[in-house]
Design a protein around this motif. Structure first.
Motif, PDB file in Angstrom:
ATOM      1  N   GLY A 105       0.797  -1.223   0.000  1.00 20.86           N
ATOM      2  CA  GLY A 105       0.000   0.000   0.000  1.00 20.86           C
ATOM      3  C   GLY A 105       0.824   1.264   0.000  1.00 20.86           C
ATOM      4  N   HIS A 106       1.939   1.279   0.728  1.00 12.77           N
ATOM      5  CA  HIS A 106       2.698   2.520   0.680  1.00 12.77           C
ATOM      6  C   HIS A 106       3.368   2.748  -0.675  1.00 12.77           C
ATOM      7  CE1 HIS A 106       4.148   6.266   2.052  1.00 12.77           C
ATOM      8  NE2 HIS A 106       5.194   5.984   1.321  1.00 12.77           N
ATOM      9  N   PRO A 107       4.098   1.737  -1.204  1.00 18.30           N
ATOM     10  CA  PRO A 107       4.620   1.944  -2.568  1.00 18.30           C
ATOM     11  C   PRO A 107       3.508   2.298  -3.557  1.00 18.30           C
ATOM     12  CG  PRO A 107       5.649   0.031  -1.586  1.00 18.30           C
ATOM     13  CD  PRO A 107       4.590   0.474  -0.623  1.00 18.30           C
ATOM     14  N   VAL A 150       5.439   0.866   8.078  1.00 16.68           N
ATOM     15  CA  VAL A 150       4.917   0.799   9.448  1.00 16.68           C
ATOM     16  C   VAL A 150       4.275   2.126   9.885  1.00 16.68           C
ATOM     17  CG1 VAL A 150       5.597   0.460  11.873  1.00 16.68           C
ATOM     18  CG2 VAL A 150       6.411  -1.091  10.123  1.00 16.68           C
ATOM     19  N   HIS A 151       4.580   3.236   9.160  1.00 17.29           N
ATOM     20  CA  HIS A 151       3.957   4.492   9.577  1.00 17.29           C
ATOM     21  C   HIS A 151       2.432   4.446   9.449  1.00 17.29           C
ATOM     22  CE1 HIS A 151       4.631   6.294   5.282  1.00 17.29           C
ATOM     23  NE2 HIS A 151       3.448   5.739   5.343  1.00 17.29           N
ATOM     24  N   HIS A 152       1.916   3.422   8.806  1.00 16.59           N
ATOM     25  CA  HIS A 152       0.456   3.299   8.734  1.00 16.59           C
ATOM     26  C   HIS A 152      -0.115   2.681  10.001  1.00 16.59           C
ATOM     27  CE1 HIS A 152       0.025   4.552   4.551  1.00 16.59           C
ATOM     28  NE2 HIS A 152       1.241   4.059   4.429  1.00 16.59           N
ATOM     29  N   PHE A 153       0.743   2.164  10.864  1.00 17.69           N
ATOM     30  CA  PHE A 153       0.215   1.595  12.109  1.00 17.69           C
ATOM     31  C   PHE A 153       1.179   1.790  13.280  1.00 17.69           C
ATOM     32  CE2 PHE A 153       1.604  -1.593   9.062  1.00 17.69           C
ATOM     33  CZ  PHE A 153       2.538  -2.349   9.732  1.00 17.69           C
TER      34      PHE A 153
HETATM   35 CU   LIG Z   1       2.409   5.406   3.692  1.00 14.94          CU
END
Ligand SMILES: [Cu+2]
Ligand SMILES: [Cu+2]
Lengths: 279, 642
Positions: B271-273, B320-323
């Protein structure tokens, strides 16, 4: 043609001024994140402000250059025949705008790491309103669908959809979930942590003063999620002790039947029990 | 279906009427054969690109309608316009449609429209596979949109976190729609990634070294690498989730010893990429547009390439910044916080390079340029709030709040959607031979841009005020009502802007200024060297590249794209059209429906169909043709290029 960001700048001003106005009156009630009521929320608030200040510096810097370019180098009938030079790049300027962001990131990263490590420890409160610093109170928080269950193992009390805490004392919330994940959030007292099935996550919070604060779930968990709110009542140590005593004398015990009822999906009003295990 | 309420009935009726309408029109005007021969079976990258873009605009309408429904429901406390279930479905489809069925096809559409032309070649590396990619995306998008009327839409959010989306909490076919359609479009996307990677690496015109490639092509190359590394992770996550749901496994259910966190990790490793997959090509578009309309070469070309490459690498180590709020411990949170902040460094370099591209230039405020210039302040706000979100202790307060909602709309709309609009105005003449109307374009820009800021800027305050995303309603007394109302008014502004764009497209198709030069902007890169629209074979003769901004150089040296006059043309080798990609995707659609409703016979029929169509291809020997020299000469002289 107006430069494309002028209106945006106007908007900025309006919103910024109204923000100041809001902070002036009734912030506590309406903007809990920006009016912290405890040491955890306060250390997070300082970081928010610090990061905001750094970012505003960048915004101002970029906006000045941006509007300068847009106005100065716009095509006009007078410069119709002007042929812009082909400029490959400029290593001095490019190094400058590589180094400045690096400095800003470092200025942000150092306090970030420090506070991140601090927050896993019980808050060392400067605003101790109680004379005696006792051992922290542990409260188990379980998110059921769609309600919050609070168990006080030390006091043998269980409450639903509200939690009473003594002011000036660090509270060790142990979070878990019987269903989907939820997130436990009391913005006035500090940031959130997830309540996850089969996992105990820890969240330290503390309130400076007596008061009532809104809490809610911040992680979507289905139909009743929007109503998954609770109240945190912070009270003096004496009031808290009195509440514990009164609850143990007058509140009903948690029956098997009620416990089963709580585990079914649905919304309930606040409840109080004088035991934490169903019988 | 009957108990769904008037909103759904109305959409049922509208969808049925629209479908009947389209069939009647096509039949009445005897357009079926034309459609089949020219579009449905095409392997021409330019036409495939156009189909991607049309689909993306339709999906923008669908996702935008979802957004409007949400804004209507939230515009005042205690409204009952949508109930919780409908609201949950609407925000799930809004997010999923916008990211996967709007942003993705839009940027892939531009890959197809521009890249082969920019690098001076005649086609992508695998034209037939390219058609398959498109039709897989299309089948997946149709399948996903069907959920609205058949069986219920997914309602677990576009991230679909376990364990909520497991059968025990979220039964019914809705969630399967999410899994299966993403899986199908994902196959097509991976193929696209490989296709453009090979196209750019192997098919550049002679003389076009890597460091002479146009910036958009660079962004596509880097994006293709991200796709190839990131999408398989999504495939794995969705595959495991489907096995959980369809066959009772417990990869992500705690009761069976599974780990819900594992899904969250896998999802965001993709998701981040993914957010960089949709933003880097937009960066590429802005680079082209800004240097074209400032009439200057791009400032700091090498730094732009290096910063894009470092963004791509960093994008894989920040997930990990998403959680941050899922209890990872201070060491892990610190690492991922700082790695996320580090992305600001290459991004900052890019912003300053764009600004200095305009330095000493002569800036023309065309519609395309307005979108590129509007992007800078808006993306700046989105990016800097992203840095604020990267501070874990601060994120504990922002996570899942409207602060976050505002942030990602600022980057995704201010970056990707503005990029798509810039690309549309910029390449429209190249695609259709007609310019979009500049006046309407400016109306489109200002209404959308102002509406966008009115809609999303106040959300930062709602976040500080404690409002979380995905609540379908809220009580009075928090002070959220007025702000939400203002936002909803902004959303209407964006809707009006969108309608002006659609009107512009329709108006320009009939009355728009024709582009007879092939180079209406006095642009710099090779796609402007050929006619508008480009002939089937793109370039009658493969050009020789002598430097960066190849077309600019040729113009300055007075060279023709067809080279010196006396060398004769040669026959051009082109792939044949094929109906098999669309038929194969139909079988994917059938198999997908089988997986969604657990109708295994349907699944088997669908998968067998896929296998048969694949096998048929292996026995196809007559898959290309030559365009004779006379035809090339006729086309080129009609375009006045002889
Ligand atoms: Cu992100
Ligand atoms: Cu949205």
């Amino acid at each position: 043609m107006k430069p494309s960001g002028r209106r945006l700048r106007g908007l900025f001003l309006v919103v910024g001024l109204s923000m100041l106005a809001l902070t002036g009156c009734g912030t506590g009630k309406y903007i809990p994140v920006l009016s912290p009521q405890g040491p955890v929320a306060r250390s997070e608030y300082y970081l928010i402000i610090w990061s905001f200040v750094l970012m505003i510096v960048v915004v101002l810097g970029v906006f000045v250059i941006y509007f300068y370019m847009l106005v100065k180098y716009r095509a006009r009938p007078e410069n119709k025949d002007y042929v812009p030079p082909e400029i490959e790049g400029n290593s001095r300027w490019e190094s400058i705008w590589t180094i400045i962001p690096i400095i800003i990131v470092i200025a942000l990263a150092i306090p970030t790491v420090a506070v991140t490590y601090n927050l896993v420890q019980p808050p060392k409160s400067a605003a101790a309103t109680t004379a005696t610093k006792e051992t922290p109170i542990t409260i188990d928080v379980i998110s059921e669908r769609w309600k919050w269950v609070f168990k006080y193992p030390g006091q043998n009390i269980e409450t639903v959809n509200y939690v009473n805490i003594p002011a000036g004392q660090p509270i060790d919330f142990e979070l878990s979930s019987t269903g989907p994940m939820n997130a436990f959030w009391v913005p006035a007292l500090g940031g959130m942590e997830f309540a996850m099935p089969s996992k105990d996550l820890k969240l330290w919070l503390e309130a400076d003063h007596p008061g009532t604060y809104d809490g809610r779930s911040a992680q979507f968990s289905g139909r009743g999620f929007a109503n998954m709110t609770f109240k945190v009542n912070s009270m003096t140590q004496a009031q808290f002790n009195a509440w514990v005593q009164k609850t143990q004398q007058t509140a009903p015990k948690l029956t098997k039947q009620t416990d089963d009822q709580l585990q079914k999906p649905g919304l309930v009003s606040p409840m109080t029990f004088s035991s934490i295990e169903p019988e | 279906m009957l108990d769904e309420g008037p909103l759904i009935w109305m959409s049922d009726a509208l969808i049925t009427l629209a479908t009947i309408g389209i069939i009647v029109v096509l039949t009445y005007f005897k357009l079926w054969k034309w459609l089949w021969d020219n579009w449905l079976t095409t392997v021409d990258h330019k036409k495939i690109g156009i189909m991607y873009l049309i689909a993306a605009i339709l999906m923008l309408f669908r996702g935008g309608t979802d957004g409007m429904l949400m804004r209507a429901q939230l515009s005042w406390p205690n409204l009952h316009f949508l109930n919780a279930d409908h609201y949950d479905q609407v925000f799930t489809t809004h997010g999923t449609v916008m990211i996967l069925f709007m942003a993705m096809p839009a940027i892939i559409g531009f890959f197809n429209v521009a890249v082969p032309l920019q690098i001076g070649c005649r086609d992508v590396a695998f034209p037939y596979l390219n058609a398959i990619s498109f039709w897989l995306f299309f089948a997946a998008a149709m399948l996903f949109n069907l959920s609205f009327v058949v069986g219920g839409s997914p309602d677990g959010g576009w991230t679909s976190y376990t364990p909520y989306v497991e059968n025990m909490f979220d039964p019914g076919p809705g969630e399967n729609y999410f899994i299966v359609s993403l899986q199908i479009t994902g196959i097509g996307t991976i193929a696209t990634g490989i296709n453009f990677m090979i196209t750019i690496l192997r098919m550049r015109a002679p003389g076009m070294t890597l460091m002479r490639m146009p910036m958009f092509t660079w962004s596509v190359l880097i994006t293709s690498f991200i796709i190839v590394f990131a999408f398989p992770v999504l495939t794995a996550a969705l595959g495991l989730l489907l096995i959980d749901r369809d066959f009772g496994a417990h990869f992500f259910t705690v009761s069976g010893g599974g780990m819900p966190m594992q899904y969250v990790n896998l999802f965001w490793i993709w998701g981040h990429p993914e957010v960089y997959i949709v933003i880097l090509p937009a960066f590429g578009i802005f680079s082209e547009v800004i240097s074209t309309f400032a009439h200057k070469r791009l400032f700091g070309y090498a730094a732009m390439v290096v910063s894009m490459a470092s963004i791509a690498i960093l994008s894989f180590i920040v997930w990990v910044h998403h959680f941050f709020t899922m209890g990872a411990g201070p060491g892990v949170n610190s690492f991922f916080g700082v790695s996320t902040m580090a992305i600001a460094i290459p991004t900052g370099v890019k912003v300053f390079n764009w600004l200095f591209t305009m330095h000493k230039g002569r800036i023309e405020y065309t519609s395309a340029m307005l979108w590129a210039l509007g992007f800078i302040p808006n993306f700046l706000i989105g990016g800097l709030t992203g840095v604020m979100l990267a501070v874990p202790p601060a994120d504990y307060q922002y996570h899942n709040s409207y602060f976050l909602v505002s942030h990602f709309h600022y980057v995704l709309i201010g970056g990707t959607v503005f990029g798509v609009f810039a690309g549309l105005y910029y390449w429209w003449p190249k695609m259709f031979g007609v310019l979009l109307n500049e006046r309407l374009g400016k109306w489109h820009f200002w209404t959308f841009m102002i509406g966008f800021n009115v809609c999303f800027f106040p959300m930062y305050f709602l976040g500080f005020m404690g409002m979380t995303r995905r609540v379908y309603t809220y009580p009075a007394g928090y002070g959220w009502g007025v702000i939400n109302l203002i936002e909803s008014i902004g959303a209407i502004g964006m809707g009006v802007g969108f309608l002006i764009m659609v009107y512009n497209i329709v108006w320009s198709a009939r009355f728009g200024e024709r582009d007879t030069t092939g180079d209406p902007w006095d642009a710099r890169t090779l796609e402007w060297a050929t006619t508008s629209p480009a002939p089937e074979y793109n370039f009658a003769r493969i050009p020789e590249i002598k430097g960066r901004d190849a077309w600019w150089l040729m113009k300055r040296n007075g060279e023709s794209i067809n080279g010196p006059k006396d060398i004769p043309f040669e026959p051009i080798h082109m792939p044949n059209n094929s109906g098999r990609p669309i038929i194969m995707s139909l079988f994917f659609f059938i198999a997908g429906a089988g997986f969604i409703f657990s109708w295994w016979i349907l699944t088997i029929i669908g998968l067998l169909g896929v296998l048969v169509t694949l096998a048929q291809r292996s026995f196809e020997y007559d898959d290309h043709h030559y365009i004779p020299v006379e035809e090339i000469e006729r086309t080129e002289s009609a375009a006045g290029r002889l």
